[in-house]
Design a protein around this motif. Structure first.
Motif, PDB file in Angstrom:
ATOM      1  N   ILE A  12       0.792  -1.099   0.174  1.00  0.00           N
ATOM      2  CA  ILE A  12       0.307   0.206  -0.058  1.00  0.00           C
ATOM      3  C   ILE A  12       0.762   1.235   0.322  1.00  0.00           C
ATOM      4  CG2 ILE A  12      -1.327   0.875   1.188  1.00  0.00           C
ATOM      5  CD1 ILE A  12      -3.111  -1.250   1.992  1.00  0.00           C
ATOM      6  N   ILE A  13       2.203   1.654   0.732  1.00  0.00           N
ATOM      7  CA  ILE A  13       3.318   2.352   1.049  1.00  0.00           C
ATOM      8  C   ILE A  13       3.573   2.106  -0.132  1.00  0.00           C
ATOM      9  CG2 ILE A  13       5.146   2.891   1.866  1.00  0.00           C
ATOM     10  CD1 ILE A  13       3.335   3.587   4.140  1.00  0.00           C
ATOM     11  N   ALA A  14       4.083   1.735  -1.059  1.00  0.00           N
ATOM     12  CA  ALA A  14       4.387   1.641  -2.878  1.00  0.00           C
ATOM     13  C   ALA A  14       3.885   2.311  -3.343  1.00  0.00           C
ATOM     14  CB  ALA A  14       4.737  -0.265  -3.205  1.00  0.00           C
ATOM     15  N   PHE A  15       2.254   1.522  -3.295  1.00  0.00           N
ATOM     16  CA  PHE A  15       1.506   2.264  -4.207  1.00  0.00           C
ATOM     17  C   PHE A  15       0.757   3.519  -4.143  1.00  0.00           C
ATOM     18  CE2 PHE A  15      -3.789   1.892  -5.711  1.00  0.00           C
ATOM     19  CZ  PHE A  15      -3.282   1.730  -7.042  1.00  0.00           C
ATOM     20  N   ALA A  16       1.165   3.795  -2.768  1.00  0.00           N
ATOM     21  CA  ALA A  16       0.168   5.501  -2.798  1.00  0.00           C
ATOM     22  C   ALA A  16       1.404   6.098  -3.019  1.00  0.00           C
ATOM     23  CB  ALA A  16      -0.051   5.519  -1.218  1.00  0.00           C
ATOM     24  N   THR A  17       3.036   6.154  -2.877  1.00  0.00           N
ATOM     25  CA  THR A  17       4.065   6.706  -3.485  1.00  0.00           C
ATOM     26  C   THR A  17       4.018   7.084  -5.151  1.00  0.00           C
ATOM     27  OG1 THR A  17       5.248   6.216  -1.311  1.00  0.00           O
ATOM     28  CG2 THR A  17       6.003   6.879  -3.586  1.00  0.00           C
ATOM     29  N   ALA A  18       3.351   6.253  -5.513  1.00  0.00           N
ATOM     30  CA  ALA A  18       3.710   5.620  -6.953  1.00  0.00           C
ATOM     31  C   ALA A  18       2.947   6.796  -7.588  1.00  0.00           C
ATOM     32  CB  ALA A  18       3.484   4.814  -7.599  1.00  0.00           C
ATOM     33  N   LEU A  19       1.327   6.839  -7.021  1.00  0.00           N
ATOM     34  CA  LEU A  19       0.332   7.495  -6.935  1.00  0.00           C
ATOM     35  C   LEU A  19       0.455   8.879  -6.652  1.00  0.00           C
ATOM     36  CD1 LEU A  19      -3.130   5.571  -6.505  1.00  0.00           C
ATOM     37  CD2 LEU A  19      -2.143   6.296  -7.937  1.00  0.00           C
ATOM     38  N   LEU A  20       1.134   9.015  -5.718  1.00  0.00           N
ATOM     39  CA  LEU A  20       1.289  10.640  -5.403  1.00  0.00           C
ATOM     40  C   LEU A  20       2.426  11.245  -6.292  1.00  0.00           C
ATOM     41  CD1 LEU A  20       1.550  10.103  -1.361  1.00  0.00           C
ATOM     42  CD2 LEU A  20      -0.120  11.805  -2.979  1.00  0.00           C
ATOM     43  N   ASP A  21       3.473  10.435  -6.401  1.00  0.00           N
ATOM     44  CA  ASP A  21       4.602  10.635  -7.494  1.00  0.00           C
ATOM     45  C   ASP A  21       4.462  11.269  -8.979  1.00  0.00           C
ATOM     46  OD1 ASP A  21       6.707   9.955  -5.281  1.00  0.00           O
ATOM     47  OD2 ASP A  21       7.703   8.407  -6.381  1.00  0.00           O
ATOM     48  N   GLY A  22       2.984  10.623  -9.604  1.00  0.00           N
ATOM     49  CA  GLY A  22       1.694  10.904 -10.850  1.00  0.00           C
ATOM     50  C   GLY A  22       1.562  12.067 -10.495  1.00  0.00           C
ATOM     51  N   GLU A  23       1.343  12.035  -9.531  1.00  0.00           N
ATOM     52  CA  GLU A  23       0.448  14.227  -9.243  1.00  0.00           C
ATOM     53  C   GLU A  23       1.561  15.113  -9.027  1.00  0.00           C
ATOM     54  OE1 GLU A  23      -2.529  14.083 -10.215  1.00  0.00           O
ATOM     55  OE2 GLU A  23      -3.216  12.328 -10.054  1.00  0.00           O
ATOM     56  N   GLY A  24       2.617  14.089  -8.511  1.00  0.00           N
ATOM     57  CA  GLY A  24       4.196  15.502  -8.900  1.00  0.00           C
ATOM     58  C   GLY A  24       3.917  16.232  -7.387  1.00  0.00           C
ATOM     59  N   ILE A  25       3.216  14.921  -6.221  1.00  0.00           N
ATOM     60  CA  ILE A  25       3.410  14.953  -4.884  1.00  0.00           C
ATOM     61  C   ILE A  25       4.626  14.615  -4.205  1.00  0.00           C
ATOM     62  CG2 ILE A  25       1.995  15.001  -2.098  1.00  0.00           C
ATOM     63  CD1 ILE A  25      -0.788  15.356  -4.460  1.00  0.00           C
ATOM     64  N   ASP A  26       5.224  15.386  -3.140  1.00  0.00           N
ATOM     65  CA  ASP A  26       6.671  14.267  -2.785  1.00  0.00           C
ATOM     66  C   ASP A  26       6.021  14.133  -0.862  1.00  0.00           C
ATOM     67  OD1 ASP A  26       8.616  15.449  -4.727  1.00  0.00           O
ATOM     68  OD2 ASP A  26       8.927  17.782  -3.559  1.00  0.00           O
ATOM     69  N   PHE A  56      -4.139  18.181   1.534  1.00  0.00           N
ATOM     70  CA  PHE A  56      -5.544  18.032   0.910  1.00  0.00           C
ATOM     71  C   PHE A  56      -5.214  17.218  -0.668  1.00  0.00           C
ATOM     72  CE2 PHE A  56      -9.293  20.059  -1.814  1.00  0.00           C
ATOM     73  CZ  PHE A  56      -9.774  18.998  -1.134  1.00  0.00           C
ATOM     74  N   ARG A  57      -4.703  17.838  -1.329  1.00  0.00           N
ATOM     75  CA  ARG A  57      -4.558  17.606  -2.100  1.00  0.00           C
ATOM     76  C   ARG A  57      -4.220  15.281  -2.890  1.00  0.00           C
ATOM     77  NH1 ARG A  57       0.342  20.014  -5.460  1.00  0.00           N
ATOM     78  NH2 ARG A  57      -0.164  17.600  -6.865  1.00  0.00           N
ATOM     79  N   ALA A  58      -3.263  14.660  -1.545  1.00  0.00           N
ATOM     80  CA  ALA A  58      -2.151  14.385  -0.963  1.00  0.00           C
ATOM     81  C   ALA A  58      -4.153  13.290  -0.958  1.00  0.00           C
ATOM     82  CB  ALA A  58      -1.617  13.920  -0.507  1.00  0.00           C
ATOM     83  N   GLU A  59      -4.821  13.571   0.103  1.00  0.00           N
ATOM     84  CA  GLU A  59      -6.142  12.215   1.041  1.00  0.00           C
ATOM     85  C   GLU A  59      -6.981  12.801  -0.782  1.00  0.00           C
ATOM     86  OE1 GLU A  59      -7.172  15.382   3.488  1.00  0.00           O
ATOM     87  OE2 GLU A  59      -5.803  14.569   5.421  1.00  0.00           O
ATOM     88  N   ARG A  60      -7.377  13.476  -0.987  1.00  0.00           N
ATOM     89  CA  ARG A  60      -7.628  13.374  -2.423  1.00  0.00           C
ATOM     90  C   ARG A  60      -7.140  12.592  -3.403  1.00  0.00           C
ATOM     91  NH1 ARG A  60      -8.137  18.577  -5.864  1.00  0.00           N
ATOM     92  NH2 ARG A  60      -6.596  17.615  -6.708  1.00  0.00           N
ATOM     93  N   VAL A  61      -6.355  12.324  -3.621  1.00  0.00           N
ATOM     94  CA  VAL A  61      -5.728  11.202  -4.619  1.00  0.00           C
ATOM     95  C   VAL A  61      -5.765   9.695  -3.928  1.00  0.00           C
ATOM     96  CG1 VAL A  61      -3.430  10.065  -5.376  1.00  0.00           C
ATOM     97  CG2 VAL A  61      -3.949  13.044  -5.864  1.00  0.00           C
ATOM     98  N   ARG A  63      -7.758   8.862  -1.749  1.00  0.00           N
ATOM     99  CA  ARG A  63      -9.457   8.928  -1.739  1.00  0.00           C
ATOM    100  C   ARG A  63      -9.914   8.548  -3.248  1.00  0.00           C
ATOM    101  NH1 ARG A  63     -11.143  13.384  -0.036  1.00  0.00           N
ATOM    102  NH2 ARG A  63     -10.202  13.104   2.370  1.00  0.00           N
ATOM    103  N   ASP A  64      -9.363   8.636  -4.616  1.00  0.00           N
ATOM    104  CA  ASP A  64      -9.738   8.716  -5.870  1.00  0.00           C
ATOM    105  C   ASP A  64      -9.212   7.179  -6.296  1.00  0.00           C
ATOM    106  OD1 ASP A  64     -11.077  11.588  -5.598  1.00  0.00           O
ATOM    107  OD2 ASP A  64      -9.312  11.497  -7.033  1.00  0.00           O
ATOM    108  N   ASN A  65      -8.722   7.068  -5.189  1.00  0.00           N
ATOM    109  CA  ASN A  65      -7.784   5.263  -5.332  1.00  0.00           C
ATOM    110  C   ASN A  65      -8.343   4.091  -4.809  1.00  0.00           C
ATOM    111  OD1 ASN A  65      -6.548   5.183  -8.474  1.00  0.00           O
ATOM    112  ND2 ASN A  65      -6.162   7.565  -7.008  1.00  0.00           N
ATOM    113  N   ASP A  66      -9.303   4.596  -3.488  1.00  0.00           N
ATOM    114  CA  ASP A  66      -9.821   3.538  -3.012  1.00  0.00           C
ATOM    115  C   ASP A  66      -8.765   3.084  -2.227  1.00  0.00           C
ATOM    116  OD1 ASP A  66     -12.641   4.011  -3.451  1.00  0.00           O
ATOM    117  OD2 ASP A  66     -11.680   2.845  -4.847  1.00  0.00           O
TER     118      ASP A  66
END
Length: 71
Positions: A12-26, A56-61, A63-66
């Motif tokens: 889950i950590i790896a998946f969340a990190t990849a999603l955040l990276d894709g959105e430009g969130i460090d 806020f943006r990270a939480e939305r990412v 949440r959008d990916n369940d």
């Protein structure tokens, strides 16, 4: 920095990190090396941190990916 996610599941950590990276969130993973102390049995959760301004943006990412982040 604010805690975004706390989990014992490294996938889950790896998946969340990849999603955040894709959105430009460090993000920064904390407690990764604690497995050395606990013997790799997975009882100590890892934390994923983000900048205060990105929370806020990270939480939305997530949440959008369940991904349940406890809020």
């Amino acid at each position: 920095m604010k805690e975004l996610l706390r989990t014992n599941d490294p996938t889950i950590i790896a998946f969340a990190t990849a999603l955040l990276d894709g959105e430009g969130i460090d993000s920064f993973q904390m407690d990764v090396n604690m497995s050395v102390l606990e013997g790799s049995i997975g009882i100590l959760p890892r934390r994923l941190m983000v900048r205060d301004a990105d929370l806020f943006r990270a939480e939305r990412v997530l949440r959008d990916n369940d991904i349940d982040f406890g809020r």
